[in-house]
Structure formats: structure tokens, C-alpha cells
Design an enzyme around this catalytic site. Sequence first.
Site, PDB file in Angstrom:
ATOM      1  CD  GLU A   1      -3.243  -0.715   1.727  1.00 54.01           C
ATOM      2  OE1 GLU A   1      -3.388   0.204   2.368  1.00 54.01           O
ATOM      3  OE2 GLU A   1      -4.321  -1.725   1.778  1.00 54.01           O
TER       4      GLU A   1
HETATM    5  C1  LIG Z   1       2.732  -9.464   0.550  1.00 53.99           C
HETATM    6  C2  LIG Z   1       2.558  -8.773  -0.308  1.00 53.99           C
HETATM    7  C3  LIG Z   1       1.144  -8.389  -0.597  1.00 53.99           C
HETATM    8  C4  LIG Z   1       0.682  -7.601  -1.753  1.00 53.99           C
HETATM    9  N1  LIG Z   1      -0.676  -7.507  -2.115  1.00 53.99           N
HETATM   10  C5  LIG Z   1      -0.943  -6.904  -3.220  1.00 53.99           C
HETATM   11  C6  LIG Z   1      -2.200  -7.122  -3.914  1.00 53.99           C
HETATM   12  O1  LIG Z   1      -3.275  -7.449  -3.188  1.00 53.99           O
HETATM   13  N2  LIG Z   1      -2.437  -6.526  -4.981  1.00 53.99           N
HETATM   14  C7  LIG Z   1      -1.314  -5.728  -5.854  1.00 53.99           C
HETATM   15  O2  LIG Z   1      -1.722  -5.046  -6.990  1.00 53.99           O
HETATM   16  N3  LIG Z   1      -0.217  -5.555  -5.270  1.00 53.99           N
HETATM   17  C8  LIG Z   1       0.106  -6.058  -4.047  1.00 53.99           C
HETATM   18  N4  LIG Z   1       1.424  -6.084  -3.642  1.00 53.99           N
HETATM   19  C9  LIG Z   1       2.447  -5.242  -4.247  1.00 53.99           C
HETATM   20  C10 LIG Z   1       2.849  -4.154  -3.433  1.00 53.99           C
HETATM   21  O3  LIG Z   1       1.658  -3.081  -3.516  1.00 53.99           O
HETATM   22  C11 LIG Z   1       4.001  -3.537  -3.919  1.00 53.99           C
HETATM   23  O4  LIG Z   1       5.056  -4.530  -3.628  1.00 53.99           O
HETATM   24  C12 LIG Z   1       4.736  -2.374  -3.816  1.00 53.99           C
HETATM   25  O5  LIG Z   1       3.785  -1.348  -4.584  1.00 53.99           O
HETATM   26  C13 LIG Z   1       6.119  -2.012  -4.036  1.00 53.99           C
HETATM   27  O6  LIG Z   1       6.578  -2.516  -5.134  1.00 53.99           O
HETATM   28  P1  LIG Z   1       7.856  -3.215  -5.417  1.00 53.99           P
HETATM   29  O7  LIG Z   1       7.656  -4.337  -4.157  1.00 53.99           O
HETATM   30  O8  LIG Z   1       7.715  -4.025  -6.750  1.00 53.99           O
HETATM   31  O9  LIG Z   1       9.054  -2.379  -5.016  1.00 53.99           O
HETATM   32  P2  LIG Z   1       9.824  -1.357  -5.976  1.00 53.99           P
HETATM   33  O10 LIG Z   1       8.785  -0.535  -6.640  1.00 53.99           O
HETATM   34  O11 LIG Z   1      10.839  -2.307  -6.799  1.00 53.99           O
HETATM   35  O12 LIG Z   1      10.330  -0.590  -4.830  1.00 53.99           O
HETATM   36  C14 LIG Z   1      11.570  -0.952  -4.118  1.00 53.99           C
HETATM   37  C15 LIG Z   1      12.117   0.305  -3.165  1.00 53.99           C
HETATM   38  O13 LIG Z   1      12.157   1.360  -4.032  1.00 53.99           O
HETATM   39  C16 LIG Z   1      11.372   2.340  -3.393  1.00 53.99           C
HETATM   40  N5  LIG Z   1      11.141   3.402  -4.486  1.00 53.99           N
HETATM   41  C17 LIG Z   1      10.537   3.240  -5.618  1.00 53.99           C
HETATM   42  N6  LIG Z   1      10.361   4.406  -6.185  1.00 53.99           N
HETATM   43  C18 LIG Z   1      10.700   5.304  -5.524  1.00 53.99           C
HETATM   44  C19 LIG Z   1      10.862   6.672  -5.537  1.00 53.99           C
HETATM   45  N7  LIG Z   1      10.609   7.573  -6.517  1.00 53.99           N
HETATM   46  N8  LIG Z   1      11.522   7.392  -4.507  1.00 53.99           N
HETATM   47  C20 LIG Z   1      11.652   6.958  -3.543  1.00 53.99           C
HETATM   48  N9  LIG Z   1      11.684   5.579  -3.215  1.00 53.99           N
HETATM   49  C21 LIG Z   1      11.271   4.446  -4.348  1.00 53.99           C
HETATM   50  C22 LIG Z   1      10.241   1.858  -2.895  1.00 53.99           C
HETATM   51  O14 LIG Z   1      10.062   2.562  -1.518  1.00 53.99           O
HETATM   52  C23 LIG Z   1      11.003   0.501  -2.140  1.00 53.99           C
HETATM   53  O15 LIG Z   1      11.455   0.671  -0.931  1.00 53.99           O
HETATM   54  C24 LIG Z   1       1.663  -6.654  -2.292  1.00 53.99           C
HETATM   55  C25 LIG Z   1       2.914  -7.024  -1.998  1.00 53.99           C
HETATM   56  C26 LIG Z   1       3.378  -7.937  -1.263  1.00 53.99           C
HETATM   57  C27 LIG Z   1       4.935  -7.970  -1.044  1.00 53.99           C
END
Ligand SMILES: Cc1cc2nc3c(=O)[nH]c(=O)nc-3n(C[C@H](O)[C@H](O)[C@H](O)COP(=O)(O)OP(=O)(O)OC[C@H]3O[C@@H](n4cnc5c(N)ncnc54)[C@H](O)[C@@H]3O)c2cc1C
Length: 828
Positions: A501
Site C-alpha cells: 500500500e
Molecule cells: C505480501 C504482499 C502483498 C501484496 N498485495 C498486493 C495486492 O493484493 N495487489 C496488488 O496489486 N499488489 C500487491 N502487492 C504489491 C505492493 O503494493 C508492491 O510490492 C509495492 O507497490 C512496491 O512494489 P515493489 O515491491 O515492486 O517495490 P519497488 O517498486 O521495486 O520498490 C523498491 C524500493 O524502492 C523504493 N522506491 C521506488 N520508487 C521510489 C521513488 N520514486 N522514491 C523513493 N523510493 C522509491 C520503494 O519505496 C521500495 O523501498 C503486495 C506486495 C506484497 C509483498
Amino acid sequence: MALALIAVLIVVLCVLGYAGAPGWTWGVAAGVTLAAATAAGRLAAGSGAALIALTAAVTLLLSLPALRRRLVSDRVLRVFRGIMPPMSETEAEAINAGTVWWDGELFSGSPNWSRLRGFPTPELSAEEQSFLDRECEELCGMVSEWQTTHHHYDMSPEAWQFIKDKGFLGMIIPRRYGGKEFSAIAHSAVVQKLSTRSSTAAVSVMVPNSLGPAELLLHYGTEEQKNYYLPRLARGLEIPCFGLTNPHAGSDAAAIPDRAVVARGMWQGKEVLGMRVTWEKRYITLGPVSTLLGLAFRLYDPQHLLGDKEDIGITCALVPTDTPGVHIGRRHLPLNAAFQNGPNWGNDVFMPLDWIIGGPKMAGQGWRMLMESLAAGRSISLPSSNVGMAKLAVRATGAYARVRRQFKTSIGRFEGVEEALTRMGGNLYMIDAARRMTAGAVDLGERPSVLSAIAKYHVTERARQIVIDAMDVLGGKGICLGPGNFLGRVYQQLPVSITVEGANILTRSLIIFGQGAIRCHPFVLKEMTAARDPDLRQASVVFDAALWGHIRFALKNGIRAFVMGLTGSHWVSLPAWVPAETRRYYQQVTRFSAAFAFLSDVSMIVLGAGLKRREKLSARLGDILSLMYLVSCALKRYEDEGRQAADAPLLHWGIWDAMFKAQNAFEGVISNYPNRLAAWLLRRVIFPLGRPYVVPSDKLGHEVARLLIERSPTRDRLTAGMYIPTDENDAVGAVEAALAAAGEADAIEQKLRAAERTRPAGARSAADPIESALQSGLLSRGEAEKLDRARQLADRVIKVDDFPQDFGLWDALQDLQRAASAGERVAA
Ligand SMILES: Cc1cc2nc3c(=O)[nH]c(=O)nc-3n(C[C@H](O)[C@H](O)[C@H](O)COP(=O)(O)OP(=O)(O)OC[C@H]3O[C@@H](n4cnc5c(N)ncnc54)[C@H](O)[C@@H]3O)c2cc1C
């Protein structure tokens, strides 16, 4: 004389600025001073007259909007239009989504504290309270996190059925569709309670009630979609999930490559207009067991079957998971959590346009729908589940720290352990206050986009700190996993909350201030909207009003911050209801609010569009706003709970800690300012006499820590809403019983120890000391029994689990073989 006049002028301008007096009064003040200087012979008559005429002309010019626009505002508007970075549709939709609430007051430089106090105290209805006391308690009793996460990797079928039958999945669905129509605070209380028992149960209940099919249907669904799906979702006949995240688009979710093309195709024997959808989603919670997949993708119409537009935009549809071509069912294993989570995908799957949420007319509106609906869910899910986990950590660990003895002392009485306990208590008081106030905002009809981001970030970060501190206090007891470990799985799973989220780093660095500065500022959004308005006449009028309002606002806040800094904010007037014990906090937040508003304005002017890239500065500015919000929540909580004197140490520690951190965030921005002159000026204006806050005192910390290791109404209020098992064989039930028994046996224990101290050195007896004391008549039978029970319970609590060499794999294999030969399906 001249110096005196200048000093008088500065004082008068400060008074006018502090009071936010209209611009012409500044002109009059300057004119009168010039006239006085001329009359006193300090200015030559000619020069005095010329300066007075100039002052009058400038005052007149700035007081006449039509003239002001032509000569000043329109020119600034032209420059503004030239330098303003382009804003994509998705960015604009994100910024415009949701509502501004108490965050607007914090941005105003002068929060209206009576408004804060007047927000109704969030209360549960009798029906909601009954659901918590019965159904919720029963579900908690049915689930064991150890069984769930270690043996079955899922809740039992009975627990799942109970969740569906009792309406846990339909808390946000209105009664007319068969749902519970619970208030936000009730929804929050349910998630919180489940989280104190089982993250698996909490997440499984939380997700369908958060941003997903039900929420989107409620706001945007067609009547037909609502009438069909909402009753089925409320009764648990459908298990929903929502798929937005793609392997190539996580944080940058608007960039999802999942695509659909409008096309004709056969559907149930007829040719219809539909779309061919190709997607790859991952991390989707409840995905593997879902029957209804909410799906976000980008819709294209290359053949113009719907209209002129080829790239229609992000679109959300509801897809039954038994649709041919939908691949679903495989699972991820998120840090040993057992809630269902996994990938799903489809390739060129044909589906009718009617599956778009809201029907074909809502094609391309998906991002707006998601952004508008995000705030409510984000205000509740993670703040509530994390406060639940933090309550479990604080209550059970506090009790453990009292029962566990080393060096003949309860470990909770050592100063080092106290320090960790203090942070745990103070942080919990603050985050629970934020949980209640933010859920309360949703109940008032708000969709607080900035505050929900603040609550998500700060509650999850502080909950993580609480659990880390608790793990340190527990030592080996927290590390050895097993049914007797009440915190190990919570510790493992907390990073999930940090990531979902809106991953926390992104939320802090980009969203809180980035969105807050535009949404909550009284003038910035108006200026930006005017700068993009193609109607030049209208833009000129709106921009002029916003620009001069903005200039007055910035000057007023700068002067107020400076004056409050010089006077230590002692003169800030407050409503009569503010009590003496918290008066200084209201005054200090008022001071910080003015300083923050001024710093924000200066930052936007000095850094302009570059502020968006300066994430470290933006994050610290966001911290100031967030910490002022947390302090407001704590003050509100203290009032709502009737100013409980016994809870005051928690409030004081939480506020001192937050104000100290806010002060450091100010310092972090100022000392890293790229423009050194601006940094010098800002430091003089914001901290003219130095920084007022120091860390909370050790004495205060001691008072907080004591509240965690003894039973008391304060401890109960601090951890209210938790599931507390009465079974002494349960890990939490045992530590709870052990604390009660230790309290009852305290005086007896002291009597025994005093007797032991009088025994001659080297005369230690091998006999059981309780039995000896009984024999010698030192203790009565009743006393001996109490002491014995306390010691037995303490023994049970300090035990950790052990396992056979193969961790029971051989036995499990044999069970499987037996079941296979009997033709049964086994969960293990
Ligand atoms: C257990 C779990 C349940 C989930 N459930 C759902 C679901 O039901 N439906 C759904 O659609 N998604 C779901 N998600 C997805 C979740 O919303 C994403 O994991 C989240 O949006 C982050 O994406 P990412 O993990 O690919 O991290 P990335 O986007 O790869 O980010 C990696 C890091 O970089 C940082 N970062 C990225 N861009 C920036 C920026 N511009 N400035 C500063 N920092 C930045 C992030 O804060 C993070 O620390 C779930 C994820 C998990 C792990």
C-alpha cells in the site's frame, strides 16, 4: 531618533504580520513612519514627501486588483506557465484524489484547536461491540498462528467458513446488499483484534474490506454489478482480490504494461464488443483462492470501436477466476506468512466490456477510481493491523519483562531494558491515537489522502520499532520459534506492512510532502490550476487572488514563526478549555505549524520544481507535517479519554519525542539547503534563540516503562481491543496469567527473600525454599500456594520450544502416507 523610528516600524510590521492584517495597513504604517521621520527632521522634506508618495502609489497599486493583475500578477503568471513542469493525467488524478482535513489546519500556520477537540470521539455501536466481543473473539480462539504458518500454511477450513458465514468479508458493504455496513472505527477494531492473534486471519479479512472489488463496486459499479456481486461478496460466496502490481511496475503502478485491446469476439454464443486482455500480476493477496479477480490494465482501441481515443487509459474490470485463460492458484511465501498471496496471468483473454467496473463508460477511469478509493482503505488496514501487532508486543513483552528474572531482578527493572520498554509504550500510545483519529476521519466522510499516507508510514515504522524493541527484551525467548513464541512470526512479517500500500521509502520521500504541499496548502493548488487553465481571463483572476493571498500567507507565517520563536511561544493564545498540563504542547505545535508553513513556502520558491527530485528534503518536510499530526492525535486522544492522569507519562513521552524529532527534521532541511543565504535566514527566523526541544527525560521514561510491567487500568487502556486468551497453555494466556500471579505473590516473595537475607552466609539449604518456609511457619499454606503458582507460571513462560532432529518431518510423512492409503486429502 531614526533608529527608534526604524525599530518602531519593525515592531508595527511584526504586529501587523502576526495578526495577518490586510496589505494596505502595511502601507499606512510605512507612510506614518515616514511622515514622523520627516516631521522630526530625520528626512529632508522633499525626500520624505517623495517616499510617502511612492509608498502610497505602491499601496494603491497592490490594493486595486485590476491594476495589480496587469502590472504584476499576469507577468508572474506568464513566467509560472513557462517553468511549471508538465503534469501527467495520472499524477494530476493522484494529487486531486481525496480530501483535506486536519492536515489543512497543520499547513495553515495557525491550527484551530477547538476544531480538533470538536471532532466526535470515534465510538462503536452496540452491534459492532457485540461483533467484537463474540464473533471476533470466537475467530481468534479458532486460529493459532503457529499451526497456520508452520503446519498448514493456511487457516483451517472451519476458520475460513466462519469468516465467510459471519460476514467478516462484508464489513464495508451496506446492509441493503447483505453486508454489515460497519463504521470505519469498527472495521479498524476488528482488524486490530485479529492482528493481535493471527496475521493470517487479519490479512484475509482486511483485504476484501480494503481497496478492492467491493470498495470499487460501491463507488463506481453499475446497479447490475452491485446487485449481483455485493450480496455474494458479503456472504463470502465470492473471495475477491485486486491485481494491480506487475513484475515491471511496483511502486510506479501507473506504468503497468498489462494491456487490453477493444475487439469483437464471441461471448456465450453471441458476437459482442469486448476486450482481449493480457496481464501478468504478482504479489496478489488472496489471489490463489480468489473467485473474483479485480484487474487493472491499460485499455487501447486501435480500431476506434469505442470512439476517437486510441489510448483509453488504465481500466479496472472484474474477472471471474474460472474464466478460460485465467491462470491462478500458485503461491508466494511472504516471509513465512500464510495468508494467500500469489501471481496470476492471462494471455489474450477475451472478456465483455460489461466487466469493466462501472461499465464501458468507465473505461480509462481506473487510475482515478483507484486513487479516490485508496485513502479510505489505507486509513484503516495497515494502521489497524500494525497497532494490533504492537499491542500484542507491548502487553505480552511487558508482562514477560516483569516475570523473567536475571541477577535476582525482573529484567524490566534494569535501566537498559527500561529504555526499550519506554519506546514501546510511548510509540504505542502515539500510533493508537493516530489509528483512531484517522479512522474517525473516514467516519466523518473524509477521504484523507495525505493523512492516510502519514498514518500508513508512521504507524508501520513505529510498530516495527516496537516489535524490534520487544524482540530485544525477549532475548532467546523471541528467537526460538514454536507455539510458545508469541512474537517471532510478527517480527518476521512486519516488513510486509512496510512494503505494501505504498512502499514506505516512497511514501515518505515522495508522497507525504509532495502531495501534502499541493493539496493542503491554501494557495498552491489554486496557483497550479490557474497556470494550466487555457481560459486566460479566468486564469488571471484566480492566479492574482492566489498569488497575493500566498504572499500574505508566507509573510504572516514567517513573522509569526519568528515572534513565537523569540517568545518561546508562551504568548500564543489558546481556547479556555486547554488544560495547563498540555498547554505548552498546543503552543509549540502552533509555533511549529507557522514555521513549517513558512519553510514550505520558502522551499517551493527556492527549489521550485527541483523540490520533487530533492527527496531527502521532501521527506524531512513530510516528517514535520507527520509529527505534528501524531502530536495532534495524541492530544485529541488525551481529551477523548477524559485526561487520564495515570496515562500522562505516555502522552508526555510521546509528545516530547515527536517534537524533538520534528525539530531535528527542521534542522535536517535547513542544514542541507542548497542556498546558504536562505538557510541562514531560515535558521534565524525559525530558531532565533536556538532549538527548544531536548530528548524526553530518563525520569519520564522510567515512569512509562513501569506502566508496562505492572497490571493497571493504564496498561489495559494502552492495549485495549486485544484478544487476550484465558487458556494458561497458550503463549499469551500464560504470560498474562504469570504477570497476575507475580503481582499477587509479590509481598510473599519479598517476605521470603527478606528471610533468606537473614540466613547466615554459606547456609544455603538444598530444600525447596517454599516448602521450608511453610514448615517453619514463615508462610501460610495459602501464601505458599500463591508463590508456587507464580513460580510455575513463570517457568512455563520462560520455556522455549524444542523439536525432534528432523523437526517432525518423519511423523508428517507417515501421516501423509496413512492418509493417502485411506484416500483422504491432508492439509499438512
Ligand atoms: C505480501 C504482499 C502483498 C501484496 N498485495 C498486493 C495486492 O493484493 N495487489 C496488488 O496489486 N499488489 C500487491 N502487492 C504489491 C505492493 O503494493 C508492491 O510490492 C509495492 O507497490 C512496491 O512494489 P515493489 O515491491 O515492486 O517495490 P519497488 O517498486 O521495486 O520498490 C523498491 C524500493 O524502492 C523504493 N522506491 C521506488 N520508487 C521510489 C521513488 N520514486 N522514491 C523513493 N523510493 C522509491 C520503494 O519505496 C521500495 O523501498 C503486495 C506486495 C506484497 C509483498
